[in-house]
Design an enzyme around this catalytic site. Structure first.
Site, PDB file in Angstrom:
ATOM      1  N   ARG A 234      25.049  11.460  70.596  1.00  0.00           N
ATOM      2  CA  ARG A 234      25.922  11.593  71.753  1.00  0.00           C
ATOM      3  C   ARG A 234      26.803  12.820  71.536  1.00  0.00           C
ATOM      4  NH1 ARG A 234      22.804   8.940  73.889  1.00  0.00           N
ATOM      5  NH2 ARG A 234      23.028   6.944  74.978  1.00  0.00           N
ATOM      6  N   ASP A 258      20.548  17.816  71.399  1.00  0.00           N
ATOM      7  CA  ASP A 258      19.877  17.196  72.547  1.00  0.00           C
ATOM      8  C   ASP A 258      20.924  16.580  73.468  1.00  0.00           C
ATOM      9  OD1 ASP A 258      17.465  16.362  73.973  1.00  0.00           O
ATOM     10  OD2 ASP A 258      18.082  14.321  73.440  1.00  0.00           O
ATOM     11  N   GLU A 263      27.877  16.882  79.082  1.00  0.00           N
ATOM     12  CA  GLU A 263      26.538  16.930  79.697  1.00  0.00           C
ATOM     13  C   GLU A 263      26.456  16.245  81.049  1.00  0.00           C
ATOM     14  OE1 GLU A 263      24.254  14.704  76.632  1.00  0.00           O
ATOM     15  OE2 GLU A 263      23.806  13.286  78.246  1.00  0.00           O
ATOM     16  N   HIS A 295      18.950  16.307  76.731  1.00  0.00           N
ATOM     17  CA  HIS A 295      18.881  14.839  76.552  1.00  0.00           C
ATOM     18  C   HIS A 295      17.463  14.330  76.849  1.00  0.00           C
ATOM     19  CE1 HIS A 295      21.732  11.199  76.313  1.00  0.00           C
ATOM     20  NE2 HIS A 295      20.525  10.832  75.927  1.00  0.00           N
TER      21      HIS A 295
HETATM   22  P1  NAI Z   1      21.429   1.690  65.802  1.00  0.00           P
HETATM   23  O1  NAI Z   1      22.480   0.821  66.392  1.00  0.00           O
HETATM   24  O2  NAI Z   1      20.138   1.078  65.382  1.00  0.00           O
HETATM   25  O3  NAI Z   1      22.017   2.496  64.547  1.00  0.00           O
HETATM   26  C1  NAI Z   1      23.265   3.128  64.547  1.00  0.00           C
HETATM   27  C2  NAI Z   1      23.760   3.143  63.124  1.00  0.00           C
HETATM   28  O4  NAI Z   1      24.947   3.946  63.067  1.00  0.00           O
HETATM   29  C3  NAI Z   1      24.137   1.739  62.604  1.00  0.00           C
HETATM   30  O5  NAI Z   1      23.476   1.489  61.383  1.00  0.00           O
HETATM   31  C4  NAI Z   1      25.646   1.826  62.422  1.00  0.00           C
HETATM   32  O6  NAI Z   1      26.119   1.022  61.338  1.00  0.00           O
HETATM   33  C5  NAI Z   1      25.814   3.309  62.127  1.00  0.00           C
HETATM   34  N1  NAI Z   1      27.180   3.811  62.241  1.00  0.00           N
HETATM   35  C6  NAI Z   1      28.185   3.357  63.045  1.00  0.00           C
HETATM   36  N2  NAI Z   1      29.307   4.081  62.797  1.00  0.00           N
HETATM   37  C7  NAI Z   1      28.998   4.995  61.842  1.00  0.00           C
HETATM   38  C8  NAI Z   1      29.734   6.000  61.170  1.00  0.00           C
HETATM   39  N3  NAI Z   1      31.027   6.227  61.436  1.00  0.00           N
HETATM   40  N4  NAI Z   1      29.096   6.749  60.220  1.00  0.00           N
HETATM   41  C9  NAI Z   1      27.795   6.526  59.936  1.00  0.00           C
HETATM   42  N5  NAI Z   1      27.044   5.574  60.544  1.00  0.00           N
HETATM   43  C10 NAI Z   1      27.647   4.830  61.487  1.00  0.00           C
HETATM   44  O7  NAI Z   1      21.185   2.853  66.882  1.00  0.00           O
HETATM   45  P2  NAI Z   1      19.886   3.755  67.065  1.00  0.00           P
HETATM   46  O8  NAI Z   1      18.913   3.059  67.947  1.00  0.00           O
HETATM   47  O9  NAI Z   1      19.448   4.257  65.735  1.00  0.00           O
HETATM   48  O10 NAI Z   1      20.504   4.951  67.918  1.00  0.00           O
HETATM   49  C11 NAI Z   1      21.501   5.811  67.389  1.00  0.00           C
HETATM   50  C12 NAI Z   1      22.126   6.602  68.517  1.00  0.00           C
HETATM   51  O11 NAI Z   1      21.146   7.469  69.093  1.00  0.00           O
HETATM   52  C13 NAI Z   1      22.578   5.734  69.724  1.00  0.00           C
HETATM   53  O12 NAI Z   1      23.892   5.256  69.517  1.00  0.00           O
HETATM   54  C14 NAI Z   1      22.497   6.673  70.870  1.00  0.00           C
HETATM   55  O13 NAI Z   1      23.780   7.233  71.099  1.00  0.00           O
HETATM   56  C15 NAI Z   1      21.532   7.759  70.415  1.00  0.00           C
HETATM   57  N6  NAI Z   1      20.336   7.839  71.239  1.00  0.00           N
HETATM   58  C16 NAI Z   1      20.000   9.047  71.782  1.00  0.00           C
HETATM   59  C17 NAI Z   1      18.873   9.174  72.562  1.00  0.00           C
HETATM   60  C18 NAI Z   1      18.460  10.497  73.140  1.00  0.00           C
HETATM   61  O14 NAI Z   1      17.573  10.534  74.009  1.00  0.00           O
HETATM   62  N7  NAI Z   1      19.029  11.613  72.720  1.00  0.00           N
HETATM   63  C19 NAI Z   1      18.026   8.006  72.852  1.00  0.00           C
HETATM   64  C20 NAI Z   1      18.421   6.800  72.162  1.00  0.00           C
HETATM   65  C21 NAI Z   1      19.548   6.726  71.399  1.00  0.00           C
END
Ligand code: NAI
Length: 339
Positions: A234, A258, A263, A295
């Site tokens: 994000r 991305d 955005e 994105h």
């Molecule tokens: P997830 O929920 O499986 O993993 C997120 C991880 O970040 C968790 O393990 C959490 O403990 C960790 N986390 C939280 N705060 C943190 C910090 N301060 N420092 C380090 N780690 C921390 O989420 P997932 O599915 O892996 O997605 C991650 C992010 O990717 C989403 O939150 C979303 O914003 C983004 N995303 C982007 C997309 C795109 O098209 N560009 C598509 C899908 C997701």
């Protein structure tokens, strides 16, 4: 259930219509983004289906609740754009689609790393103009390099696997370390160590009040000189002004994005006939070592199919017995308190 689908693009219509053959909901496809001005378009519906740049702040949620909406079905994994305490207060249920295709995002992230390192975006343009000079295209072997993964959830773990496949050493940081990430080859270290030792730093954590501008002036100063920074999570995770200063000084050697802080006003639209009013974005695209995609990391057939299927399954479950696969309870604690 009658569902108002905001920010509809042709591909949303295609995949949602296909998935709806199984579920039979009444889908109302709306092209405008959800905002205080467009919220009334959901009148007569029981649910709203929203995407990443739709406005789900308290004023919009209030209008939706007044109009009889009971369910917000996000067709995204991220939920930073929803005022969750306000939704709870108004009795609105919120669902999202976690893990619809972590491979899509991890693979796109790897694409940004490879393109930036080997300057494929520059080489493509050069060869089209019959410029076969190699000056300025020098890259480095990924093998043996150190990659820092911030956030080892679904996407971070997949990305770790890809990079260990290249022979990289992977350092990771996450408040909730996972066995999967360790099995994939990551070693957990404090953020300071990750920044100091990584040639490539990539963000895979959610945007919350705690992670807003996680990468700021201070964190950039802790990075290796000339390191590559990648953000497919994000835009708000990165202080863009500080990153531009890092690029100008050479502290940041490559930047792959991305997502972008501002955005919402530009991504997902064809603005090629218009003057872009965003000077920060305009500055970013002038750097030869910056690669930005709009994105699109999620944008694969598999992901769109999964998003459509699981979004409509959430609507069906809600309609059947009011059950919802809610956003994680800890998010409620982290979300901003409404004024
Ligand atoms: P997830 O929920 O499986 O993993 C997120 C991880 O970040 C968790 O393990 C959490 O403990 C960790 N986390 C939280 N705060 C943190 C910090 N301060 N420092 C380090 N780690 C921390 O989420 P997932 O599915 O892996 O997605 C991650 C992010 O990717 C989403 O939150 C979303 O914003 C983004 N995303 C982007 C997309 C795109 O098209 N560009 C598509 C899908 C997701």
């Amino acid at each position: 259930m009658r569902v108002a689908v905001f920010s509809t693009k042709p591909y949303d219509r295609r995949f949602l219509t296909e998935a709806n053959r199984e579920t039979g909901h009444d889908l109302v496809f709306l092209e405008p983004r959800l905002s205080p001005q467009t919220a009334s378009l959901a009148g007569g519906c029981g649910a709203v289906c929203a995407f990443v740049n739709d406005d789900l702040g308290a004023p919009v949620l209030e209008r939706l609740a007044t109009n009889g909406i009971a369910l917000i079905a996000l067709r995204s994994a991220g939920f930073n754009h929803v005022d969750l305490p306000a939704a709870r207060e108004l009795g609105l249920s919120v669902t999202r689609v976690p893990g619809y295709s972590p491979y899509a995002v991890a693979e796109h992230c790897a694409g940004l790393v490879l393109s930036l390192n080997r300057r494929i975006h520059r080489a493509y343009n050069r060869v089209r103009e019959h410029n076969f000079a190699l000056n300025g295209l020098l890259g480095f072997d990924l093998h043996g390099r150190t990659v820092g993964v911030i956030g080892t959830g679904r996407i971070g773990v997949r990305f770790t696997r890809i990079m260990t496949g290249f022979g990289c050493r992977v350092l990771a940081t996450d408040p909730y370390p996972s066995d999967d990430a360790v099995a994939a080859g990551a070693s957990y270290v404090p953020l300071e160590t990750l920044l100091a030792e990584s040639d490539i730093v990539t963000l895979h954590c959610p945007l919350t009040p705690q992670t807003q501008h996680l990468i700021d002036e201070r964190r950039i100063a802790q990075m290796r000189d000339g390191a590559m920074l990648i953000n497919t999570s994000r835009g708000g995770l990165v202080d863009t002004a500080a990153v531009i200063r890092g690029l100008k000084s050479g502290k940041i050697g490559h930047l792959g994005l991305d997502v972008y802080e501002e955005e919402a006003d530009i991504f997902f639209e064809d603005l090629s006939d218009q003057m872009l009013g965003d000077d920060v974005f305009s500055r970013l695209v002038t750097f030869p070592n910056v690669l930005i995609t709009g994105h699109q990391a999620f944008f694969t057939e598999e992901a769109l199919r999964n998003i459509a299927t699981s979004t409509l399954a959430s609507v069906t479950a809600y309609e059947r017995d009011g059950s919802v696969a809610r956003v994680p309870p800890d998010a409620l604690v982290q979300a901003p308190t409404p004024a």
